[in-house]
Enzyme design. Structure first.
Site, mmCIF file in Angstrom:
data_model
loop_
_atom_site.group_PDB
_atom_site.id
_atom_site.type_symbol
_atom_site.label_atom_id
_atom_site.label_comp_id
_atom_site.label_asym_id
_atom_site.label_seq_id
_atom_site.Cartn_x
_atom_site.Cartn_y
_atom_site.Cartn_z
ATOM 1 C CE1 TYR A 1 -42.641 -0.673 -34.516
ATOM 2 C CE2 TYR A 1 -44.331 0.903 -35.163
ATOM 3 C CZ TYR A 1 -43.888 -0.113 -34.322
ATOM 4 O OH TYR A 1 -44.696 -0.551 -33.302
ATOM 5 C CB SER B 1 -48.367 -0.854 -35.114
ATOM 6 O OG SER B 1 -48.414 0.560 -35.087
HETATM 7 P P1 NAD Z 1 -41.068 -3.574 -25.286
HETATM 8 O O1 NAD Z 1 -39.779 -3.048 -25.796
HETATM 9 O O2 NAD Z 1 -41.584 -3.106 -23.972
HETATM 10 O O3 NAD Z 1 -41.050 -5.171 -25.291
HETATM 11 C C1 NAD Z 1 -40.534 -5.902 -26.380
HETATM 12 C C2 NAD Z 1 -40.164 -7.306 -25.915
HETATM 13 O O4 NAD Z 1 -39.611 -8.021 -27.043
HETATM 14 C C3 NAD Z 1 -39.090 -7.300 -24.825
HETATM 15 O O5 NAD Z 1 -39.402 -8.216 -23.800
HETATM 16 C C4 NAD Z 1 -37.827 -7.726 -25.581
HETATM 17 O O6 NAD Z 1 -36.860 -8.372 -24.770
HETATM 18 C C5 NAD Z 1 -38.421 -8.669 -26.618
HETATM 19 N N1 NAD Z 1 -37.508 -8.874 -27.741
HETATM 20 C C6 NAD Z 1 -36.758 -7.939 -28.366
HETATM 21 N N2 NAD Z 1 -35.986 -8.510 -29.297
HETATM 22 C C7 NAD Z 1 -36.244 -9.839 -29.258
HETATM 23 C C8 NAD Z 1 -35.741 -10.963 -29.965
HETATM 24 N N3 NAD Z 1 -34.801 -10.816 -30.914
HETATM 25 N N4 NAD Z 1 -36.237 -12.191 -29.685
HETATM 26 C C9 NAD Z 1 -37.178 -12.349 -28.713
HETATM 27 N N5 NAD Z 1 -37.687 -11.315 -27.998
HETATM 28 C C10 NAD Z 1 -37.219 -10.084 -28.269
HETATM 29 O O7 NAD Z 1 -42.123 -3.212 -26.468
HETATM 30 P P2 NAD Z 1 -43.732 -3.085 -26.479
HETATM 31 O O8 NAD Z 1 -44.082 -1.653 -26.560
HETATM 32 O O9 NAD Z 1 -44.340 -3.949 -25.457
HETATM 33 O O10 NAD Z 1 -44.007 -3.665 -27.948
HETATM 34 C C11 NAD Z 1 -44.408 -5.006 -28.169
HETATM 35 C C12 NAD Z 1 -44.960 -5.088 -29.596
HETATM 36 O O11 NAD Z 1 -46.081 -4.197 -29.719
HETATM 37 C C13 NAD Z 1 -43.964 -4.672 -30.678
HETATM 38 O O12 NAD Z 1 -44.115 -5.515 -31.797
HETATM 39 C C14 NAD Z 1 -44.400 -3.257 -30.999
HETATM 40 O O13 NAD Z 1 -44.048 -2.885 -32.308
HETATM 41 C C15 NAD Z 1 -45.897 -3.372 -30.835
HETATM 42 N N6 NAD Z 1 -46.590 -2.092 -30.611
HETATM 43 C C16 NAD Z 1 -46.206 -1.272 -29.585
HETATM 44 C C17 NAD Z 1 -46.879 -0.076 -29.422
HETATM 45 C C18 NAD Z 1 -46.511 0.898 -28.345
HETATM 46 O O14 NAD Z 1 -46.927 2.067 -28.428
HETATM 47 N N7 NAD Z 1 -45.799 0.489 -27.304
HETATM 48 C C19 NAD Z 1 -47.915 0.285 -30.288
HETATM 49 C C20 NAD Z 1 -48.273 -0.589 -31.303
HETATM 50 C C21 NAD Z 1 -47.593 -1.774 -31.455
#
Ligand code: NAD
Length: 242
Positions: free
Chosen positions: A138, A125
């Site tokens: 986080y 991130s």
């Molecule tokens: P999301 O919630 O849309 O998707 C997360 C996925 O992880 C889901 O499919 C969920 O079922 C899966 N998951 C959750 N717990 C799990 C477990 N114990 N075992 C296996 N799978 C599991 O989230 P997103 O926004 O797509 O985020 C994905 C990654 O990107 C994360 O690491 C998040 O921190 C990072 N990120 C997101 C953003 C943002 O703004 N959305 C920005 C920077 C980084």
């Protein structure tokens, strides 16, 4: 040419879903380790907080396939400062965001080392680089992933294994919508206004889309990025430039 294999965690939603779609469309066999089914690749039910389960699943995949790329994406968000973070919440977040990536990385390394090739990518991130308010655990977890990318890059460069952290800014996914919904419930703020403010705080004037992260992930996993390792690749609409 032999079909390449991607092992991806959290490929059923948001950024992971877009990564699974991109790699699948580009001819990869995608194994999606998630706790809920997804629309792309081969879904394998696997909670990445369960170390033994991750090891078993990856060993099974490695038995029949050459794992070319690992992308550690599964993660969750948490809004709290250090005082309002319980020990249980801290450990749960670390179990998923950090230990899950540790388990997946440790499991793929033997086969990548044996082959003398491999790419590992951590979806960190922008919070691996800068702090945000109310984001103690986080932020800590994303700094830890940046560290994992760098130490893994150094330790495994001699095996021709590259490791990088991709550092997206705010991306429109279910995680993002859940986070602003929670904020609006707590504060009484208007969701449309919060969404507009969030977009305005990015120099490009909008938040990012999961497909943009998937495009960068695909580049970093490809031979086009063959000299890129140990790096933190920021893609945040300019947010951390200011
Ligand atoms: P999301 O919630 O849309 O998707 C997360 C996925 O992880 C889901 O499919 C969920 O079922 C899966 N998951 C959750 N717990 C799990 C477990 N114990 N075992 C296996 N799978 C599991 O989230 P997103 O926004 O797509 O985020 C994905 C990654 O990107 C994360 O690491 C998040 O921190 C990072 N990120 C997101 C953003 C943002 O703004 N959305 C920005 C920077 C980084």
């Amino acid at each position: 040419m032999m079909q390449k294999t991607l092992v991806l965690t959290g490929g059923s939603s948001g950024i992971g879903l877009a990564i699974a779609a991109k790699f699948e469309a580009s001819g990869f066999h995608v194994f999606n380790l998630d706790i809920q089914p997804g629309a792309h690749g081969t879904f394998i039910e696997c909670d990445v907080t369960d170390h033994d389960s991750v090891c078993n699943v990856v060993a099974n995949i490695a038995h029949n396939h050459t794992i070319d790329v690992l992308i550690c994406n599964a993660g969750k968000h948490m809004s709290a400062n250090i005082e309002s973070t319980s020990e249980a919440d801290l450990l749960a977040l670390f179990n998923l965001n950090v230990k899950g990536a540790f388990s997946a990385t440790q499991s793929v390394l033997p086969s990548m080392k044996a082959r003398g090739a491999g790419v590992i990518l951590y979806i960190a991130s922008e919070q691996a680089l800068v702090a945000k308010t109310n984001s103690f655990a986080y932020n800590l977890s994303k700094h830890a992933l940046a560290s994992m990318a760098k130490t893994t890059a150094l330790d495994y460069a001699k095996f021709n294994i590259r490791a990088n952290a991709l550092c997206p800014g705010t991306i429109e996914t279910p995680l993002y919508h859940n986070a602003i919904n929670r904020y609006c419930e707590q504060s009484g703020a208007d969701k449309a206004a919060v969404h507009a403010d969030e977009a305005a705080s990015q120099p490009l004037g909008r938040i990012g889309q999961p497909e943009e992260v998937a495009a960068m992930a695909y580049f970093l996993a490809s031979d086009e990025a063959s000299f890129v390792t140990g790096s933190l690749q920021v893609m945040d609409g300019g947010y951390t430039a200011g």
